[in-house]
Design a protein around this motif. Structure first.
Motif, PDB file in Angstrom:
ATOM      1  N   GLN A  38       0.799  -1.230   0.000  1.00 37.54           N
ATOM      2  CA  GLN A  38       0.000   0.000   0.000  1.00 37.54           C
ATOM      3  C   GLN A  38       0.830   1.278   0.000  1.00 37.54           C
ATOM      4  OE1 GLN A  38      -3.126  -0.277   2.963  1.00 37.54           O
ATOM      5  NE2 GLN A  38      -4.089  -2.006   1.931  1.00 37.54           N
ATOM      6  N   PRO A  39       1.904   1.389   0.787  1.00 38.22           N
ATOM      7  CA  PRO A  39       2.713   2.611   0.708  1.00 38.22           C
ATOM      8  C   PRO A  39       3.736   2.607  -0.430  1.00 38.22           C
ATOM      9  CG  PRO A  39       3.545   1.225   2.474  1.00 38.22           C
ATOM     10  CD  PRO A  39       2.346   0.523   1.900  1.00 38.22           C
ATOM     11  N   LEU A  40       3.750   1.547  -1.263  1.00 37.58           N
ATOM     12  CA  LEU A  40       4.762   1.421  -2.309  1.00 37.58           C
ATOM     13  C   LEU A  40       4.247   1.785  -3.695  1.00 37.58           C
ATOM     14  CD1 LEU A  40       6.310  -2.032  -1.262  1.00 37.58           C
ATOM     15  CD2 LEU A  40       6.981   0.266  -0.503  1.00 37.58           C
ATOM     16  N   ASN A  43       6.397   3.977  -5.763  1.00 33.81           N
ATOM     17  CA  ASN A  43       7.597   3.245  -6.181  1.00 33.81           C
ATOM     18  C   ASN A  43       7.309   2.362  -7.392  1.00 33.81           C
ATOM     19  OD1 ASN A  43       7.553   3.531  -3.029  1.00 33.81           O
ATOM     20  ND2 ASN A  43       9.716   3.505  -3.579  1.00 33.81           N
ATOM     21  N   PHE A  44       6.141   1.685  -7.369  1.00 26.77           N
ATOM     22  CA  PHE A  44       5.753   0.860  -8.514  1.00 26.77           C
ATOM     23  C   PHE A  44       5.579   1.733  -9.758  1.00 26.77           C
ATOM     24  CE2 PHE A  44       3.376  -2.066  -5.315  1.00 26.77           C
ATOM     25  CZ  PHE A  44       4.576  -2.597  -4.902  1.00 26.77           C
ATOM     26  N   ARG A  45       4.994   2.898  -9.564  1.00 28.10           N
ATOM     27  CA  ARG A  45       4.753   3.805 -10.691  1.00 28.10           C
ATOM     28  C   ARG A  45       6.070   4.211 -11.347  1.00 28.10           C
ATOM     29  NH1 ARG A  45       1.911   7.027  -8.045  1.00 28.10           N
ATOM     30  NH2 ARG A  45      -0.131   6.192  -8.584  1.00 28.10           N
ATOM     31  N   ILE A 154      -1.071  -5.867  10.776  1.00 29.68           N
ATOM     32  CA  ILE A 154      -1.837  -4.969   9.915  1.00 29.68           C
ATOM     33  C   ILE A 154      -1.375  -3.524  10.084  1.00 29.68           C
ATOM     34  CG2 ILE A 154      -4.129  -3.979   9.508  1.00 29.68           C
ATOM     35  CD1 ILE A 154      -5.308  -6.715  10.212  1.00 29.68           C
ATOM     36  N   LEU A 155      -1.230  -3.097  11.340  1.00 27.97           N
ATOM     37  CA  LEU A 155      -0.961  -1.689  11.621  1.00 27.97           C
ATOM     38  C   LEU A 155       0.478  -1.282  11.318  1.00 27.97           C
ATOM     39  CD1 LEU A 155      -2.947  -1.371  14.975  1.00 27.97           C
ATOM     40  CD2 LEU A 155      -3.566  -0.346  12.773  1.00 27.97           C
ATOM     41  N   LEU A 156       1.423  -2.191  11.546  1.00 30.64           N
ATOM     42  CA  LEU A 156       2.834  -1.831  11.399  1.00 30.64           C
ATOM     43  C   LEU A 156       3.402  -2.169  10.024  1.00 30.64           C
ATOM     44  CD1 LEU A 156       4.191  -2.895  14.918  1.00 30.64           C
ATOM     45  CD2 LEU A 156       3.351  -0.663  14.170  1.00 30.64           C
ATOM     46  N   ALA A 157       2.679  -2.932   9.225  1.00 28.91           N
ATOM     47  CA  ALA A 157       3.198  -3.332   7.903  1.00 28.91           C
ATOM     48  C   ALA A 157       3.479  -2.121   7.035  1.00 28.91           C
ATOM     49  CB  ALA A 157       2.193  -4.258   7.211  1.00 28.91           C
ATOM     50  N   ARG A 158       2.549  -1.159   7.010  1.00 29.35           N
ATOM     51  CA  ARG A 158       2.726   0.022   6.162  1.00 29.35           C
ATOM     52  C   ARG A 158       3.941   0.831   6.603  1.00 29.35           C
ATOM     53  NH1 ARG A 158      -2.552  -0.383   7.745  1.00 29.35           N
ATOM     54  NH2 ARG A 158      -4.131  -0.774   6.134  1.00 29.35           N
ATOM     55  N   THR A 159       4.094   0.990   7.922  1.00 29.47           N
ATOM     56  CA  THR A 159       5.231   1.745   8.451  1.00 29.47           C
ATOM     57  C   THR A 159       6.543   1.075   8.084  1.00 29.47           C
ATOM     58  OG1 THR A 159       3.837   2.423  10.320  1.00 29.47           O
ATOM     59  CG2 THR A 159       6.210   2.761  10.532  1.00 29.47           C
ATOM     60  N   ALA A 160       6.614  -0.253   8.289  1.00 33.31           N
ATOM     61  CA  ALA A 160       7.848  -0.987   7.987  1.00 33.31           C
ATOM     62  C   ALA A 160       8.172  -0.928   6.501  1.00 33.31           C
ATOM     63  CB  ALA A 160       7.706  -2.438   8.450  1.00 33.31           C
ATOM     64  N   ALA A 161       7.150  -1.131   5.651  1.00 34.63           N
ATOM     65  CA  ALA A 161       7.390  -1.122   4.207  1.00 34.63           C
ATOM     66  C   ALA A 161       7.868   0.247   3.741  1.00 34.63           C
ATOM     67  CB  ALA A 161       6.109  -1.509   3.465  1.00 34.63           C
ATOM     68  N   GLY A 162       7.267   1.301   4.272  1.00 33.89           N
ATOM     69  CA  GLY A 162       7.671   2.648   3.882  1.00 33.89           C
ATOM     70  C   GLY A 162       9.109   2.957   4.245  1.00 33.89           C
ATOM     71  N   LEU A 163       9.511   2.546   5.432  1.00 33.97           N
ATOM     72  CA  LEU A 163      10.876   2.816   5.891  1.00 33.97           C
ATOM     73  C   LEU A 163      11.898   2.009   5.091  1.00 33.97           C
ATOM     74  CD1 LEU A 163      10.317   2.944   9.765  1.00 33.97           C
ATOM     75  CD2 LEU A 163      10.867   4.862   8.251  1.00 33.97           C
ATOM     76  N   GLU A 166      12.210   3.333   1.509  1.00 32.16           N
ATOM     77  CA  GLU A 166      12.876   4.630   1.421  1.00 32.16           C
ATOM     78  C   GLU A 166      14.387   4.493   1.366  1.00 32.16           C
ATOM     79  OE1 GLU A 166      13.176   8.880   3.874  1.00 32.16           O
ATOM     80  OE2 GLU A 166      11.728   7.353   4.471  1.00 32.16           O
ATOM     81  N   TYR A 167      14.925   3.528   2.103  1.00 29.35           N
ATOM     82  CA  TYR A 167      16.385   3.406   2.203  1.00 29.35           C
ATOM     83  C   TYR A 167      16.962   2.298   1.313  1.00 29.35           C
ATOM     84  CZ  TYR A 167      15.925   6.506   6.204  1.00 29.35           C
ATOM     85  OH  TYR A 167      15.636   7.580   7.012  1.00 29.35           O
ATOM     86  N   PHE A 168      16.168   1.269   1.010  1.00 34.68           N
ATOM     87  CA  PHE A 168      16.728   0.125   0.283  1.00 34.68           C
ATOM     88  C   PHE A 168      15.955  -0.236  -0.987  1.00 34.68           C
ATOM     89  CE2 PHE A 168      17.615  -0.469   4.842  1.00 34.68           C
ATOM     90  CZ  PHE A 168      18.987  -0.447   4.810  1.00 34.68           C
ATOM     91  N   GLY A 169      14.851   0.441  -1.272  1.00 34.13           N
ATOM     92  CA  GLY A 169      14.072   0.139  -2.463  1.00 34.13           C
ATOM     93  C   GLY A 169      12.919  -0.819  -2.172  1.00 34.13           C
ATOM     94  N   TRP A 170      11.898  -0.778  -3.037  1.00 35.25           N
ATOM     95  CA  TRP A 170      10.690  -1.556  -2.766  1.00 35.25           C
ATOM     96  C   TRP A 170      10.911  -3.062  -2.882  1.00 35.25           C
ATOM     97  CZ3 TRP A 170       8.603  -4.816  -6.427  1.00 35.25           C
ATOM     98  CH2 TRP A 170       8.920  -4.582  -7.774  1.00 35.25           C
ATOM     99  N   ARG A 171      11.842  -3.493  -3.727  1.00 35.04           N
ATOM    100  CA  ARG A 171      12.069  -4.933  -3.869  1.00 35.04           C
ATOM    101  C   ARG A 171      12.602  -5.549  -2.572  1.00 35.04           C
ATOM    102  NH1 ARG A 171      11.678  -6.047  -9.380  1.00 35.04           N
ATOM    103  NH2 ARG A 171      11.857  -4.193 -10.714  1.00 35.04           N
ATOM    104  N   THR A 172      13.337  -4.752  -1.809  1.00 33.30           N
ATOM    105  CA  THR A 172      13.885  -5.245  -0.541  1.00 33.30           C
ATOM    106  C   THR A 172      12.788  -5.535   0.468  1.00 33.30           C
ATOM    107  OG1 THR A 172      15.821  -3.862  -0.961  1.00 33.30           O
ATOM    108  CG2 THR A 172      15.598  -4.756   1.249  1.00 33.30           C
ATOM    109  N   VAL A 173      11.652  -4.852   0.354  1.00 35.33           N
ATOM    110  CA  VAL A 173      10.529  -5.117   1.266  1.00 35.33           C
ATOM    111  C   VAL A 173      10.096  -6.575   1.154  1.00 35.33           C
ATOM    112  CG1 VAL A 173       8.136  -4.534   1.815  1.00 35.33           C
ATOM    113  CG2 VAL A 173       9.744  -2.718   1.173  1.00 35.33           C
ATOM    114  N   PHE A 174       9.924  -7.040  -0.075  1.00 35.49           N
ATOM    115  CA  PHE A 174       9.508  -8.428  -0.277  1.00 35.49           C
ATOM    116  C   PHE A 174      10.626  -9.400   0.111  1.00 35.49           C
ATOM    117  CE2 PHE A 174       6.944  -6.087  -3.511  1.00 35.49           C
ATOM    118  CZ  PHE A 174       5.704  -6.307  -2.936  1.00 35.49           C
ATOM    119  N   GLY A 175      11.873  -9.022  -0.157  1.00 30.22           N
ATOM    120  CA  GLY A 175      12.998  -9.870   0.244  1.00 30.22           C
ATOM    121  C   GLY A 175      13.097 -10.014   1.755  1.00 30.22           C
TER     122      GLY A 175
END
Length: 401
Positions: A38-40, A43-45, A154-163, A166-175
């Motif tokens: 959701q916060p990415l 980045n996808f765009r 649910i509540l912290l996923a968006r915060t973690a993904a955004g952080l 921001e520093y390592f790129g959206w692909r790192t979130v899934f990794g």
């Protein structure tokens, strides 16, 4: 020693607490995967400029996948060992997350996101597993402990993904999620016991039997509608919050909306306490208080269109109310038919997420025309619907007795 230490009541309590914390972790880590994207979206765009207008499909198909997984996979917990199901879905999730992280075009990411949603229903094996492990007198507290993990996810996923993005790129979130799931799988293999299947029904009849449960149990219908209305109220707030914060007088970006998830975590931390009160005072009393809290939260929101402090207070009240009602509702329905807990949970959670989708849809319609005041009134209306349904069920219970 003739008697193992594990047989003492204190050791048994410690063992149960450890298993419940593991199940809470499983629920939180699993369900977080449907909210990471959701916060990415921006980045996808940027990564897929030729398909930029379609990036909004990613979170939509993820939620659709989760609803499909609840309907098609969650009931299997009554038919097979839940531990094995959790491990199989975890393995499938890791493969799917790797595909998402490596996606070179948007259609591949969309397809992977659909599969992520389906497999994230690992969380819906954890909650009935907790109800199975706990003695009846502690069932509410056990469900509350696991649900606190799910809500934190649910509540912290968006915060973690955004952080991370921001520093390592959206692909790192899934990794990073793959690494977390692999570590969790090792702990599951070492610590989680097998569950005992309670049904021998073939798959098709297992699905059909859920309709019979709806017809047979009035309490399940009542709890499902109450839960759906409460989650609709929850969703209408969270779906519009970022739009409120982006405008005057706040002018805050999406990260600020994500940080509200940390504030909302207070509700998750109150979940085990709500479960304990549900065991002691009965779930109906806790649900009544919960509905009142949600109604109060929207009054606070309505008065806080220009106040961060007011929004923070409202978020805490809203999340405590929704979470306490959820735990009490689930404590009620798990007692209805112990040999069909996964199917009962599926009926309830499908209704619950339909309510969430309705709340988000109403928010999207109300916000452009009526603004924050309209959103607050709509949230109050959903709380009123929950209150009406709950009070009607209470009157029926009194009449029946």
């Amino acid at each position: 020693m003739s008697t193992s230490d594990a047989s003492t009541p204190a050791s048994a309590d410690r063992s149960l607490r450890g298993l419940l914390l593991l199940l809470a972790t499983i629920a939180g880590v699993a369900v977080a995967n449907i909210y990471y994207n959701q916060p990415l979206l921006d980045n996808f765009r940027q990564s897929f400029p030729n398909s930029a207008s379609w990036v909004g499909v990613v979170p939509a198909v993820t939620q659709l996948g989760y609803a499909a997984g609840m309907l098609l996979l969650a009931p299997l917990g009554d038919r097979f060992d839940r531990r094995k199901l959790v491990l199989l879905q975890t393995a499938g999730m890791c493969v799917t997350l790797v595909i998402a992280a490596a996606a070179q075009n948007l259609p591949v990411l969309i397809a992977a996101s659909l599969a992520i949603g389906v497999l994230a229903t690992i969380a819906q094996q954890a909650v009935p597993f907790a109800a199975e492990l706990a003695p009846p007198a502690q069932r509410g507290q056990a469900v509350g402990t696991v649900m606190s993990g799910l809500l934190l996810g649910i509540l912290l996923a968006r915060t973690a993904a955004g952080l991370i993005a921001e520093y390592f790129g959206w692909r790192t979130v899934f990794g990073a999620s793959v690494v977390a799931l692999l570590v969790l799988a090792v702990v599951i293999i070492l610590r989680l016991p097998k569950s005992k299947p309670t049904s021998t029904l073939p798959y098709g009849k297992l699905l059909v039997s859920m309709w019979h449960l709806v017809v047979e149990h009035r309490a399940l219908r009542e709890a499902s509608l109450t839960g759906a209305a409460m989650f609709a109220a929850f969703s209408i707030f969270w779906s519009v919050l970022a739009l409120l914060l982006a405008g005057a007088p706040f002018h805050l970006g999406p990260q600020a909306a994500g940080l509200f998830g940390i504030v909302g975590a207070a509700g998750a931390m109150a979940a085990p306490l709500a479960g304990k009160f549900s065991d002691r005072r009965g779930p109906r009393a806790i649900i009544s208080v919960s509905i009142a809290l949600v109604a109060v939260s929207f009054v606070v929101f309505g008065l806080s269109a220009t106040s961060i402090a007011g929004l923070v207070i409202g978020v805490i009240i809203l999340d405590i109310g929704v979470q306490a009602a959820q735990i009490s509702n689930q404590s009620r329905i798990y007692a209805l038919k112990p040999d069909a807990r996964s199917r009962v949970n599926t009926v309830y959670m499908v209704a619950y997420f339909i309510g969430g989708a309705l709340g988000s849809g109403v928010g999207a319609v109300v916000w452009p025309t009526f603004g924050w005041a309209g959103v607050s009134i709509a949230g109050l209306a959903f709380a009123a619907l929950a209150g009406w349904n709950h009070s009607r069920g209470k009157r029926h219970a009194v009449t029946a007795s």
